[in-house]
Design an enzyme around this catalytic site. Sequence first.
Site, PDB file in Angstrom:
ATOM      1  N   GLU A   1       6.959 -16.142 -53.771  1.00 18.24           N
ATOM      2  CA  GLU A   1       6.770 -14.823 -53.164  1.00 18.24           C
ATOM      3  C   GLU A   1       5.957 -13.933 -54.090  1.00 18.24           C
ATOM      4  OE1 GLU A   1      11.068 -14.669 -50.870  1.00 18.24           O
ATOM      5  OE2 GLU A   1      10.762 -13.510 -52.682  1.00 18.24           O
TER       6      GLU A   1
ATOM      7  N   CYS B   1      21.226 -16.012 -61.998  1.00 16.60           N
ATOM      8  CA  CYS B   1      21.842 -14.686 -61.796  1.00 16.60           C
ATOM      9  C   CYS B   1      22.475 -14.636 -60.398  1.00 16.60           C
ATOM     10  CB  CYS B   1      20.793 -13.583 -61.935  1.00 16.60           C
ATOM     11  SG  CYS B   1      19.906 -13.633 -63.499  1.00 16.60           S
TER      12      CYS B   1
ATOM     13  N   CYS C   1      20.752 -13.013 -57.191  1.00 16.62           N
ATOM     14  CA  CYS C   1      19.334 -13.313 -56.958  1.00 16.62           C
ATOM     15  C   CYS C   1      19.162 -14.541 -56.064  1.00 16.62           C
ATOM     16  CB  CYS C   1      18.663 -13.548 -58.299  1.00 16.62           C
ATOM     17  SG  CYS C   1      16.968 -14.071 -58.150  1.00 16.62           S
TER      18      CYS C   1
ATOM     19  N   CYS D   1      14.018 -10.296 -54.687  1.00 13.23           N
ATOM     20  CA  CYS D   1      13.497 -11.567 -55.124  1.00 13.23           C
ATOM     21  C   CYS D   1      14.105 -12.750 -54.357  1.00 13.23           C
ATOM     22  CB  CYS D   1      13.860 -11.586 -56.593  1.00 13.23           C
ATOM     23  SG  CYS D   1      13.312 -12.904 -57.523  1.00 13.23           S
TER      24      CYS D   1
ATOM     25  N   CYS E   1      14.178 -20.687 -60.066  1.00 12.21           N
ATOM     26  CA  CYS E   1      14.517 -20.150 -61.385  1.00 12.21           C
ATOM     27  C   CYS E   1      15.779 -20.828 -61.879  1.00 12.21           C
ATOM     28  CB  CYS E   1      14.732 -18.639 -61.307  1.00 12.21           C
ATOM     29  SG  CYS E   1      15.074 -17.902 -62.924  1.00 12.21           S
TER      30      CYS E   1
ATOM     31  N   CYS F   1       3.335  -7.506 -57.792  1.00 13.05           N
ATOM     32  CA  CYS F   1       4.452  -8.171 -58.469  1.00 13.05           C
ATOM     33  C   CYS F   1       4.311  -9.676 -58.225  1.00 13.05           C
ATOM     34  CB  CYS F   1       5.777  -7.657 -57.902  1.00 13.05           C
ATOM     35  SG  CYS F   1       7.203  -8.578 -58.501  1.00 13.05           S
TER      36      CYS F   1
HETATM   37  S1  SF4 Z   1      16.920 -12.310 -61.394  1.00 11.28           S
HETATM   38 FE1  SF4 Z   1      16.485 -14.234 -60.339  1.00 11.28          FE
HETATM   39  S2  SF4 Z   1      14.393 -14.745 -60.892  1.00 11.28           S
HETATM   40 FE2  SF4 Z   1      15.105 -13.184 -62.363  1.00 11.28          FE
HETATM   41  S3  SF4 Z   1      15.923 -14.367 -64.104  1.00 11.28           S
HETATM   42 FE3  SF4 Z   1      17.681 -13.939 -62.741  1.00 11.28          FE
HETATM   43  S4  SF4 Z   1      17.758 -15.750 -61.409  1.00 11.28           S
HETATM   44 FE4  SF4 Z   1      15.753 -15.768 -62.365  1.00 11.28          FE
END
Ligand code: SF4
Length: 348
Positions: free
Chosen positions: A91, A115, A118, A333, A111, A104
């Site tokens: 994205e 987190c 996310c 995100c 990833c 962005c």
């Molecule tokens: S917010 Fe999402 S993209 Fe950013 S580091 Fe944490 S898991 Fe990875």
Amino acid sequence: MIELLGKSLVELQSLFEEHKIQKFRAKQLIDYIYHRHIFVFQDMTQFPKMLRDWLDANCIISIPKIVAQSISPDGKTQKLLLELIDHSRIEAVLMEQHYGNSVCVSSQVGCAMGCVFCASTQGGLFRDLTVAEIVGQVVLFSALKQEDIHSLVVMGAGEPLQNYDNVLQALKLIHDPITFDISYRKMTISTCGWVPNIYKLADEDLPITLALSLHATTDETRRKIMPVGSRYKLDEVLEAVKYYYEKTQRRITFEYILIDSINVSLEEAHELGKIGKEFPNCHVNLIPVNGNEHINLYKPSSKHMNIFKDIIASYGVSVTIRKEMGDAIQAACGQLKAAHGRKEEIHE
Ligand code: SF4
């Protein structure tokens, strides 16, 4: 096939020399890609037919393909779901700000950081983006808008400091006056706290803005919502960020997601104020969590968010609550990708 996107002038010149092509053609090629947005070799009519045919036979310019897009009701935020050459999806977002267009970009497919708030991390890390794929996101928006890009944030999917070399090389190219001529001061790298590479970036002596995804004021809470918290303690992360600030004198941004019942007690607001006070001119960006069917977390009431903000401000720290345009366009995100399926998991 040789990928031409993402190559510097010097790299293109040496590639052309190697193939007995006049060196000055490299500058023309850059002009076609980054300013005239012509990506089809046969349309590069300044080039002799022989060169166009050679490029066709040997080279590619892989501009990402648009799969889906959402635009905010005010038309100022545009989010694209893009497909790469291996059919992975990422994205990228364009925000029209009062000072100009800000893009962005993503730095990885998926990833590894995990987190909990996310959507990008739900399938784990698939792979790093190449320099061409990072630069390609900016080229695409500049071609769509036919306007200058004012600034750049590396804050999409991925932990940019885990794909350090490619991200840095992409930023250097985007900074080059021959391409976008965007100053480093108008570039921001956002990290969840990948400590060794915060030091490494500080030692590059580039005035890039650093945004730290802080999201908690204690190790215990941070570990709960950000697994990276088990690898690097808050103290270690803040020490690295302090080093970055002292080395670059760039204002630090702290990102702090507001999740009801998780990290928004009044004590946490005071702690955040105290942390902010340690970093002159820093800014705290409070982000109401974007709860949805994929992420079972909720934002606090507006009243509570304002109290939280006022406590931080009482420490003399600059603080804002981010406008929630994301709700309307799935701008958090990974959410657009989640809505359209996770292609990188399907494509093996
Ligand atoms: S917010 Fe999402 S993209 Fe950013 S580091 Fe944490 S898991 Fe990875």
